[in-house]
Each structure stands twice: as structure tokens, then as C-alpha cells.
Design a protein around this motif. Structure first.
Motif, short mmCIF file in Angstrom:
data_model
loop_
_atom_site.label_atom_id
_atom_site.label_comp_id
_atom_site.label_asym_id
_atom_site.label_seq_id
_atom_site.Cartn_x
_atom_site.Cartn_y
_atom_site.Cartn_z
N ARG A 199 0.72 -1.39 0.14
CA ARG A 199 0.02 0.25 -0.58
C ARG A 199 1.18 1.35 -0.22
N VAL A 200 1.79 1.10 0.65
CA VAL A 200 3.02 2.48 1.26
C VAL A 200 3.65 2.46 -0.55
N TRP A 201 3.68 1.55 -1.57
CA TRP A 201 4.35 1.23 -2.67
C TRP A 201 3.40 2.03 -3.50
N GLU A 202 1.58 1.92 -3.72
CA GLU A 202 0.96 2.12 -4.44
C GLU A 202 0.59 4.15 -4.22
N ASP A 203 1.37 4.17 -3.01
CA ASP A 203 1.06 5.76 -2.53
C ASP A 203 2.00 6.35 -3.29
N ILE A 204 3.76 5.63 -3.24
CA ILE A 204 4.82 6.57 -3.29
C ILE A 204 4.05 6.61 -5.44
N GLN A 205 3.91 5.78 -5.72
CA GLN A 205 3.66 5.82 -7.36
C GLN A 205 2.70 7.04 -7.34
N GLN A 206 1.52 7.20 -6.34
CA GLN A 206 0.64 8.42 -7.28
C GLN A 206 1.59 9.59 -6.36
N GLY A 207 2.94 9.94 -6.20
CA GLY A 207 3.38 11.00 -5.91
C GLY A 207 3.23 11.11 -3.85
N GLN A 208 3.33 10.77 -3.65
CA GLN A 208 3.19 11.17 -2.29
C GLN A 208 4.35 10.56 -1.33
N ARG A 209 5.15 11.27 -0.67
CA ARG A 209 5.85 11.54 0.03
C ARG A 209 5.93 11.12 2.01
N PRO A 210 6.17 9.51 1.11
CA PRO A 210 5.31 8.97 3.10
C PRO A 210 6.73 8.76 4.52
N VAL A 211 5.84 9.77 5.70
CA VAL A 211 6.71 8.98 6.92
C VAL A 211 5.94 8.25 7.49
N VAL A 212 6.61 6.73 7.38
CA VAL A 212 5.37 5.86 8.20
C VAL A 212 6.18 5.40 10.01
N VAL A 213 4.59 5.50 10.34
CA VAL A 213 5.07 4.45 11.45
C VAL A 213 4.54 3.21 12.15
#
Ligand code: ADP
Ligand code: ASP
Ligand code: MG
Length: 409
Positions: A32-46
Motif C-alpha cells: 500500500r505504501v508502494w502504491e501511495d508513492i506511485q501516486q506521488g506521496q512522500r510517506p513517513v511511516v510509523v
């Protein structure tokens, strides 16, 4: 908490215990984080510890010393998150995402030194920002902090939510995502009230009241920080894509029902003391000793008649050993203590209660009709709470939920 910066597309995403509860689920989170990155997000995961792990550690500690809430206790409890962030970082790397697992001291999540209930005092944003700018995903351990003396602390059960909001605030982000095992915040815990309904918007104030009344869905301190730093919280499902509940400032919500939720805390213990010395002196002394041990006392009532003064108060089950230990040494001669466990606190919450009389009457009528005895009662502007026997909790919650029209459209 660091200077406010506008970080477009930066998003702190917190995954709870069930969401990382197995290797399969950790893989699903990474996908799911991978998909969000493809959508242009820059995640910080906790991430929290894998579900059940922190309970296991608490049990282990209790087998050695149920009273210890010190440095070693927090060192132990914080270890669960080290495992989950490492596994999650590996799952991200396997998908070609650069990820760095970070413990609280590596980020700089500084807390006071109240072990087992530490409060975050500041978060250094530099290292996280640098990683994000380099296209790396920081995977941060929730629930833990570090004192100025480099000692590991924990933030209280459920505290990973607070880590997430504190990071969002430090990074200047206006929102934070809390991924969990329910798709939204409901009008009551859906496990207790099957007819509970999803609430699309909730005011900070209502969420704060719900959290302080024991609703597990968000940690109290996380809502407090969200209010302070203006971070909107999006509570949503790890397993479904759709939106969940937005917790936002009061004016931004769509409607204001009189009662917006029925909230419970199934971990209540009541202590009844009789007789205790007249006047506030004994109360001041007792509650000071409890506070020094980090015990949070919830409802307090005292009353007196010719026979003497009575005192009753409730605390969370996890503080029971500490209260018992304090009473062993602080109880005046001749006083009797009755400990009532298997208790639960049930509350109705709603900002609309401010302008609508009769909510208390209806609350008590429902419990009366069910023949449910009340042990302690308290009210505020926007809530009414009663401590009842745990066995009556499902009936009470379901009937109150119905009586306040929470299952209607
Ligand atoms: P996580 O491990 O993701 O932090 P928690 O167990 O701490 O999850 O919190 C989610 C749980 O909160 C849900 O599974 C649900 O049983 C409980 N809960 C209590 N009150 C509510 C509510 N009003 N709405 C939704 N969930 C609630
Ligand atoms: N792992 C911790 C706990 O179980 C923190 C959390 O889940 O938020 O309390
Ligand atoms: Mg939680």
C-alpha cells in the motif's frame, strides 16, 4: 515542535498492531505504501508492535514485578516496535523502495522521564526531512521516546497514534493518517454495538472527550497534540481503500447531533474507602502520593454522614497494583477498602449536549429501565459517564445507542 513548513504530499501514515500483526499483513502495508508513492506521496511511516506483542511483554514484566514502572519496564515494552519497523522496512526494500527503520532516539523524539506514560516534549525534524528529501521512507517506531539522559521511555498504551501526530506536527504537515482495523470512528465501538455507524466528521473536542473516556480508537494525547498543532487526523482502514473519519476543528464539521457517540472503557477499577478522616487533608495527601507514582485517578466522589466520610474513586486496571501498594502504607487506621474490579465506564458524548437539556434524564432512564446499578457518576458540559458492572456493558451500550437515535440515518 520544529518550525512549520509546508510539505506538499508529505504524509505521516501510522499502522496499528493488527495492521502489522503478521508477515502477510506487513507485506500488504508495504504494498500500500508502494502504491501511495506511485501516486506521488512522500510517506513517513510509523508502526506499532505486532498485535499481542506489547501485552505479552507486560505479562512477562508482571511475572517478575507487577509494581515496576521504571526504566527497565519501558526498555522492555519499547522492544515490540523495533521488530515491526525492521520487518516493514525489509518489506519496503524488497519492493525497491529505499526505507530506513528508526527508533525514537535516532529520530530525536524527546520526552519527559515519566516512565510508562511519558509525554513528548519535542521532535527533531532534520533527519526525517533529510531522508524524505532523498526519496527515502523513514519507518519510525511508535510508542517510544528518549529522555534528555538518553533513556528509553514509552508513551502509554496506544501511544503510537501520538508518535504519528507529533511527527506530522514537527514536519509541518496539516494532516496525519491513522490506519487501523476498523474503517472509521463509529458512534460506538462496533465490537460492542453491532449497529454502530461510521462518523464521517468528528470535532477535535468530541474526539478528545471520547479518547479521554477510554475509547481505544485514538490515544488521548494524540488528539491533544492534533488540536495544539492544527493537525487533522484521518482514521481509516488498513484493509480498504475508502476514506474513514476526519477529526477536524469544530466549525468544519457537517452537523452537530446532540449525542455523537456512546463510549466505554472496559478497564475500570473502583476503590471505596470508609471511613476516611474528615476534610480535604487526607484526600490531598493520598492523591499526591498516587500522582507521584503516575497513577491517573479518574472519577472521584466523597460524601459524609454521622458515621464518617466516604471516598470512592476509579482508575485504569493497569494502575491497580500501584494503588493497592499506596493504600497499604497510606490508609488511616480503622479504614476499610473495598476494591471493585470487573467494572466498566459507559459515557455519552456530544458537543450538542451543551444546548440540549434532558440528556442526563434520558441517560439515567435507560439504565434504570435495564435495572443496571450505578457505582460512580460524573458529568461535564459535553458528556455523562457512569461506572457499571462490566457484565452489563453490552446491554447498556446498545440501549443508550438506540435511545440517543444513533442508529438512525
Ligand atoms: P490499533 O492497533 O490500530 O491502534 P486499536 O485496537 O488501538 O488499534 O484501536 C482500534 C479499536 O478501537 C477497534 O478495533 C475498535 O474495537 C476500538 N474502538 C473503540 N471505540 C471505537 C469507536 N467509537 N469507533 C471505532 N473503533 C472503536
Ligand atoms: N504497541 C503499543 C501498545 O500496544 C502502542 C500502540 O499500539 O499504539 O500499547
Ligand atoms: Mg491503538
Amino acid at each position: 515542535m520544529g518550525e512549520m513548513k509546508t510539505q506538499a504530499r508529505l504524509m505521516v501514515k501510522k499502522f496499528g498492531g493488527t495492521s502489522v500483526g503478521s508477515v502477510e499483513r506487513i507485506e500488504a502495508v508495504a504494498a500500500r505504501v508502494w502504491e501511495d508513492i506511485q501516486q506521488g506521496q512522500r510517506p513517513v511511516v510509523v508502526a506499532s508492535a505486532m498485535s499481542g506483542e506489547t501485552n505479552r511483554l507486560v505479562r512477562l514484566a508482571g511475572e517478575i514485578d507487577p509494581f515496576n514502572r521504571g526504566m527497565a519496564y519501558d526498555m522492555l515494552l519499547a522492544s515490540g516496535e523495533q521488530v515491526s519497523i525492521a520487518l516493514l522496512a525489509m518489506a519496503l526494500e524488497k519492493r525497491g523502495i529505499r526505507a530506513v527503520p528508526l527508533l525514537a532516539h535516532q529520530v530525536g523524539i524527546q520526552t519527559d522521564s515519566v516512565y510508562s506514560k511519558a509525554r513528548i516534549q519535542g521532535v527533531k525534524s532534520e533527519r526525517l526531512m533529510r531522508l524524505v528529501d532523498e526519496g527515502v521512507v523513514p519507518v519510525v517506531a511508535g510508542f517510544q521516546g528518549v529522555t534528555l539522559e538518553d533513556r528509553i521511555t514509552t508513551l502509554g498504551r496506544g501511544g503510537s497514534d501520538t508518535t504519528a501526530v507529533a511527527l506530522a506536527a514537527a514536519l509541518g504537515s496539516s494532516a496525519c493518517e491513522i490506519y487501523t482495523d476498523v474503517p472509521a470512528v463509529f458512534t460506538a465501538d462496533p465490537r460492542l454495538v453491532p449497529k454502530a455507524k461510521e462518523v464521517p466528521f468528528l470535532s477535535f473536542e468530541e474526539m478528545m472527550e471520547m479518547a479521554s473516556l477510554g475509547s481505544k480508537v485514538l490515544h488521548f494525547r494524540c488528539v491533544e497534540l492534533a488540536v495544539k498543532f492544527g493537525v487533522k487526523i484521518h482514521v481509516r482502514s488498513t484493509f480498504e481503500k475508502r476514506e474513514g473519519t476526519w477529526v477536524v476543528p469544530e466549525g468544519e464539521r457537517m452537523e452537530a447531533p446532540v449525542v455523537s457517540s456512546v463510549t466505554h472503557d472496559g478497564q475500570t477499577v473502583v476503590f471505596k474507602l470508609f471511613p476516611v478522616p474528615f476534610g480535604p487533608g487526607f484526600l490531598a495527601e493520598l492523591f499526591e502520593h498516587l500522582a507521584e507514582k503516575g497513577v491517573v485517578v479518574d472519577i472521584i466522589t466523597q460524601s459524609q454522614n454521622e458515621e464518617g466520610q466516604r471516598l470512592a474513586f476509579s482508575v485504569n486496571e493497569e494502575d491497580r497494583p500501584l494503588v493497592e501498594k499506596t493504600l497499604q502504607t497510606r490508609l488511616p487506621e480503622g479504614s476499610q477498602v473495598v476494591v471493585m474490579d470487573q467494572m466498566a465506564k459507559i459515557s455519552t458524548v456530544g458537543v450538542g449536549m451543551r444546548n440540549h437539556p434532558g440528556v442526563a434524564a434520558r441517560f439515567f432512564k435507560v439504565l434504570h429501565e435495564l435495572n443496571i446499578p450505578l457505582h460512580l457518576v460524573t458529568t461535564s458540559e459535553i458528556k455523562i459517564s457512569a461506572v457499571i458492572d462490566k457484565e452489563n456493558l453490552p446491554r447498556a451500550a446498545q440501549s443508550l445507542h438506540r435511545a440517543f437515535s444513533l442508529e438512525e440515518d
